[in-house]
Design a protein around this motif. Structure first.
Motif, mmCIF file in Angstrom:
data_model
loop_
_atom_site.group_PDB
_atom_site.id
_atom_site.type_symbol
_atom_site.label_atom_id
_atom_site.label_comp_id
_atom_site.label_asym_id
_atom_site.label_seq_id
_atom_site.Cartn_x
_atom_site.Cartn_y
_atom_site.Cartn_z
ATOM 1 N N MET A 183 0.659 -1.185 -0.140
ATOM 2 C CA MET A 183 0.058 -0.066 -0.065
ATOM 3 C C MET A 183 0.617 1.148 0.138
ATOM 4 O O MET A 183 0.528 2.094 -0.787
ATOM 5 C CB MET A 183 -1.007 0.079 1.190
ATOM 6 C CG MET A 183 -2.088 -1.046 1.007
ATOM 7 S SD MET A 183 -3.292 -1.011 -0.458
ATOM 8 C CE MET A 183 -2.542 -2.034 -1.512
ATOM 9 N N VAL A 195 -9.408 -0.930 -3.185
ATOM 10 C CA VAL A 195 -9.166 -2.047 -2.462
ATOM 11 C C VAL A 195 -10.487 -2.578 -2.032
ATOM 12 O O VAL A 195 -11.501 -2.125 -1.675
ATOM 13 C CB VAL A 195 -8.402 -1.856 -1.134
ATOM 14 C CG1 VAL A 195 -8.106 -2.643 -0.181
ATOM 15 C CG2 VAL A 195 -7.218 -0.818 -1.580
ATOM 16 N N TYR A 242 -9.789 -2.970 2.798
ATOM 17 C CA TYR A 242 -10.093 -1.655 2.407
ATOM 18 C C TYR A 242 -9.861 -0.813 3.643
ATOM 19 O O TYR A 242 -9.161 0.177 3.693
ATOM 20 C CB TYR A 242 -11.420 -1.446 2.114
ATOM 21 C CG TYR A 242 -12.198 0.030 2.335
ATOM 22 C CD1 TYR A 242 -11.671 1.039 1.268
ATOM 23 C CD2 TYR A 242 -12.942 0.590 3.213
ATOM 24 C CE1 TYR A 242 -12.015 2.466 1.522
ATOM 25 C CE2 TYR A 242 -13.261 1.765 3.206
ATOM 26 C CZ TYR A 242 -12.666 2.763 2.563
ATOM 27 O OH TYR A 242 -13.238 4.059 2.798
ATOM 28 N N ALA A 245 -6.116 -0.997 4.441
ATOM 29 C CA ALA A 245 -5.316 0.136 3.572
ATOM 30 C C ALA A 245 -5.616 1.536 4.128
ATOM 31 O O ALA A 245 -4.550 2.257 3.990
ATOM 32 C CB ALA A 245 -5.920 -0.197 2.126
ATOM 33 N N SER A 246 -6.754 1.914 4.433
ATOM 34 C CA SER A 246 -7.001 3.192 4.783
ATOM 35 C C SER A 246 -6.277 3.457 5.991
ATOM 36 O O SER A 246 -5.763 4.530 6.409
ATOM 37 C CB SER A 246 -8.712 3.424 5.105
ATOM 38 O OG SER A 246 -9.265 3.155 4.018
ATOM 39 N N VAL A 262 -8.239 6.027 -0.793
ATOM 40 C CA VAL A 262 -8.665 4.610 -0.873
ATOM 41 C C VAL A 262 -10.050 4.166 -1.284
ATOM 42 O O VAL A 262 -11.149 4.774 -0.330
ATOM 43 C CB VAL A 262 -8.249 3.610 0.144
ATOM 44 C CG1 VAL A 262 -8.508 2.491 0.143
ATOM 45 C CG2 VAL A 262 -6.842 4.122 0.720
#
Length: 314
Positions: A183, A195, A242, A245-246, A262
């Motif tokens: 990421m 994502v 998700y 990743a965020s 994202v």
């Protein structure tokens, strides 16, 4: 879990001075778990990392010479073929590395009178459970990777009574290749990332996994065995890819590192050759009960990893 290392090396690392309680042979030399074990031992154990060609999981003839040379008090099989999509095209190789190699390691460690710890995966489950999986749940793997890892569990169980299988999931760290580093790398090159938001699991810090295994090794030394032969050990807290990743990129932004917008997407929008489990959550209560160890909250661990990386890729 970590991929089989391809470097010609046997590396001994001791992050302490003083007495050594046990020598642990770890398969692989640069994977996430192997690297964390070497860094976290702190006098509890001498960690001996062995990778290709000295110990090649595709060449069982290399196993006995390494065991005889190292003379370990325990073996942790941390190496594996982890290319989930790739394995759909090469099932024979997947089973050779993930099932046949552990079977031979289990046989040899039984003959040597030493325990073996086999690292396994959440992919042994189909991902359809509405709650975190416990050790008693029946495995129903849906991919070659999951089937080969389950076969490895069964082979170790049959090959050496003095064993422990530890399933984990979504391993991240400052070492090797993993989702956090991916990421950060992508955010350095792109403004927007998509994502998957409908697959859930427990992001697990490799350092926590290493600390848990070292705690288990300590209990084994005191009791002369493991309380039970199968455990789950994963990070605290549920996340989607998700959400993970965020959180990674929010932590990076606070440090002045790479960041990006994202966007959540569905699994259908990101098709893969091997189906990913919708729910990979693992319940780690049994490990905490028997070894007095619980992995940290994934949110805190991600911030620590990003901070250690300096919000960059190393």
């Amino acid at each position: 879990m970590v991929a089989s290392d391809t470097r010609a090396t046997v590396r001994r690392e001791q992050a302490w001075t003083g007495a050594v309680d046990v020598r642990i042979l770890v398969t692989g030399t640069s994977g996430q778990l192997a690297s964390s074990l070497a860094a976290r031992a702190r006098g509890q154990a001498e960690i001996v990392l062995v990778g290709r060609p000295d110990l090649d999981l595709e060449n069982p003839a290399t196993f006995a010479p390494v065991l005889n040379s190292v003379a370990p008090g325990m073996v942790i099989n941390a190496a594996a073929h982890t290319g989930v999509d790739q394995q759909e095209d090469e099932p024979e190789r997947a089973f050779r590395i993930n099932a046949e190699a552990p079977a031979e390691l289990a046989r040899l460690t039984r003959l040597a009178g030493i325990p073996i710890v086999q690292i396994s995966t959440d992919y042994v489950f189909d991902g359809r459970s509405s709650r975190p999986y416990v050790e008693a749940d029946r495995p129903t793997p849906q991919t070659i990777y999951g089937r080969s890892k389950l076969a490895g569990e069964e082979a170790v169980r049959a090959g050496n009574r003095d064993h422990m299988v530890v399933r984990t999931a979504w391993v991240v760290s400052r070492y090797g290749r993993n989702f956090v580093k991916t990421m950060l790398s992508l955010a350095a090159a792109r403004d927007r990332l998509q994502v998957v938001a409908d697959q859930f699991g427990n992001p697990t810090c490799a350092d926590d996994l290493a600390d848990g295994l070292l705690a288990a090794a300590s209990i084994w030394r005191k009791r002369g065995g493991f309380p039970q032969d199968l455990y789950h050990l994963a990070g605290q807290g549920r996340a989607s890819w998700y959400e993970l990743a965020s959180h990674v990129l929010a932590a990076s932004a606070l440090l002045g590192g790479p960041s990006a917008v994202v966007e959540p997407i569905s699994s259908e929008q990101w098709p893969t050759k091997a189906a990913r489990p919708a729910n990979s959550e693992l319940n780690s209560d049994a490990f905490d009960r028997d070894f007095g160890f619980r992995a940290g909250d994934w949110r805190e661990r991600v911030v620590e990893i990003v901070d250690l990386l300096g919000a960059g890729i190393k």
